[in-house]
Design an enzyme around this catalytic site. Structure first.
Site, short mmCIF file in Angstrom:
data_model
loop_
_atom_site.label_atom_id
_atom_site.label_comp_id
_atom_site.label_asym_id
_atom_site.label_seq_id
_atom_site.Cartn_x
_atom_site.Cartn_y
_atom_site.Cartn_z
N LYS A 82 0.82 -1.22 0.00
CA LYS A 82 0.00 0.00 0.00
C LYS A 82 0.86 1.28 0.00
CE LYS A 82 -3.92 -2.19 2.34
NZ LYS A 82 -4.94 -2.03 3.41
N TYR A 142 -12.48 -2.12 -3.48
CA TYR A 142 -12.94 -2.27 -2.10
C TYR A 142 -14.46 -2.11 -1.97
CZ TYR A 142 -8.30 -2.32 0.15
OH TYR A 142 -7.06 -2.66 0.60
N PHE A 168 -15.23 3.93 7.13
CA PHE A 168 -13.87 4.28 6.70
C PHE A 168 -13.68 4.17 5.19
CE2 PHE A 168 -13.82 -0.21 8.11
CZ PHE A 168 -13.40 -0.84 6.93
N ARG A 199 -1.63 -14.27 4.95
CA ARG A 199 -2.28 -13.55 6.06
C ARG A 199 -1.47 -13.69 7.34
NH1 ARG A 199 -7.10 -11.49 4.63
NH2 ARG A 199 -8.08 -11.56 6.66
N THR A 231 -5.02 -6.97 10.96
CA THR A 231 -5.33 -5.71 10.26
C THR A 231 -4.83 -4.50 11.03
OG1 THR A 231 -7.31 -6.75 9.33
CG2 THR A 231 -7.23 -4.34 9.29
N ARG A 250 2.82 -6.15 9.30
CA ARG A 250 2.11 -5.02 9.91
C ARG A 250 2.71 -4.64 11.27
NH1 ARG A 250 -3.61 -7.32 7.73
NH2 ARG A 250 -3.84 -5.99 5.90
N ASN A 299 -1.99 0.38 6.70
CA ASN A 299 -1.45 -0.86 7.28
C ASN A 299 -0.58 -1.67 6.30
OD1 ASN A 299 -3.51 -1.79 5.71
ND2 ASN A 299 -4.50 -3.02 7.28
N HIS A 314 -2.26 -5.48 1.73
CA HIS A 314 -3.57 -6.15 1.62
C HIS A 314 -3.33 -7.56 1.13
CE1 HIS A 314 -7.67 -7.13 0.40
NE2 HIS A 314 -7.12 -7.63 -0.70
N GLU A 346 -9.97 -10.83 -7.18
CA GLU A 346 -8.98 -9.74 -6.98
C GLU A 346 -7.81 -9.88 -7.95
OE1 GLU A 346 -9.98 -8.94 -2.26
OE2 GLU A 346 -7.97 -9.63 -2.81
P1 CMP Z 1 -7.34 -4.56 3.98
O1 CMP Z 1 -6.88 -5.89 4.40
O2 CMP Z 1 -6.77 -3.96 2.76
O3 CMP Z 1 -8.94 -4.58 3.82
C1 CMP Z 1 -9.77 -3.48 4.08
C2 CMP Z 1 -9.03 -2.32 4.64
O4 CMP Z 1 -9.82 -1.37 5.28
C3 CMP Z 1 -8.09 -2.81 5.71
O5 CMP Z 1 -7.05 -3.55 5.17
C4 CMP Z 1 -7.69 -1.50 6.36
O6 CMP Z 1 -6.66 -0.84 5.66
C5 CMP Z 1 -8.96 -0.69 6.20
N1 CMP Z 1 -9.64 -0.58 7.49
C6 CMP Z 1 -10.17 -1.57 8.22
N2 CMP Z 1 -10.68 -1.07 9.37
C7 CMP Z 1 -10.45 0.26 9.34
C8 CMP Z 1 -10.74 1.32 10.23
N3 CMP Z 1 -11.35 1.11 11.38
N4 CMP Z 1 -10.34 2.57 9.88
C9 CMP Z 1 -9.70 2.79 8.71
N5 CMP Z 1 -9.42 1.81 7.80
C10 CMP Z 1 -9.78 0.56 8.15
#
Ligand code: CMP
Length: 140
Positions: free
Chosen positions: A11, A51, A59, A87, A93, A104, A114, A117, A128
């Site tokens: 990212k 997404y 968010f 994962r 996450t 992470r 983070n 993905h 995807e």
């Molecule tokens: P990802 O695994 O890419 O899948 C969805 C993304 O949403 C996740 O990683 C985070 O980057 C984002 N995300 C999930 N929860 C939150 C949150 N509470 N606030 C902001 N971003 C979030």
């Protein structure tokens, strides 16, 4: 164990800090092969489509803005149990909950920014991967 493919995204927070190689080393050290990879700049609309499952989340707008804020590296990882293995390598996450040694835990800045993905299931991995790559670009 089944050989699987999973979609990975490095990212904007990580590409901006020049962490692509360090993150790729973690994938390769875990036995995942990078069988396709490209650095691209997403538009907010392209990030939004990727997404769209999160469209109702509070968010969502912030997530799409962030994903379009700098280049990302999209990649296909292949290996035994690649979806779950990736994962594990990524960690939880929220970096505050991520196990030591995970991407992470070491690199992520926040739950939103983070660093990586990874697909969460075989069905989502197939969708995807097809979003970013043609079959001809997957060189296993
Ligand atoms: P990802 O695994 O890419 O899948 C969805 C993304 O949403 C996740 O990683 C985070 O980057 C984002 N995300 C999930 N929860 C939150 C949150 N509470 N606030 C902001 N971003 C979030």
């Amino acid at each position: 164990m089944a050989t699987e493919r999973t979609l990975s995204i490095i990212k904007p927070d990580a590409t901006k800090r020049n962490l692509t190689g360090k993150i790729n080393a973690k994938f390769e050290d875990a036995g995942l092969r990078i069988i396709a990879q490209k650095r691209i700049q997403l538009t907010k609309a392209q990030a939004g489509k990727f997404y769209e499952v999160h469209a109702e989340r509070p968010f969502y707008d912030e997530l799409c803005e962030f994903m379009a804020s700098a280049p990302v590296v999209v990649q296909v990882l292949e290996g035994d149990n690649a979806i779950a293995k990736n994962r594990d390598v990524m960690g939880a996450t929220n970096p505050a909950d991520a196990a030591p040694g995970t991407v992470r835990a070491e690199f992520a800045e926040s739950v939103g920014e983070n660093s990586v993905h990874g697909s969460d299931a075989p069905e989502t991995a197939a969708v995807e991967i097809a979003y970013f790559f043609s079959g001809l670009e997957l060189v296993g």
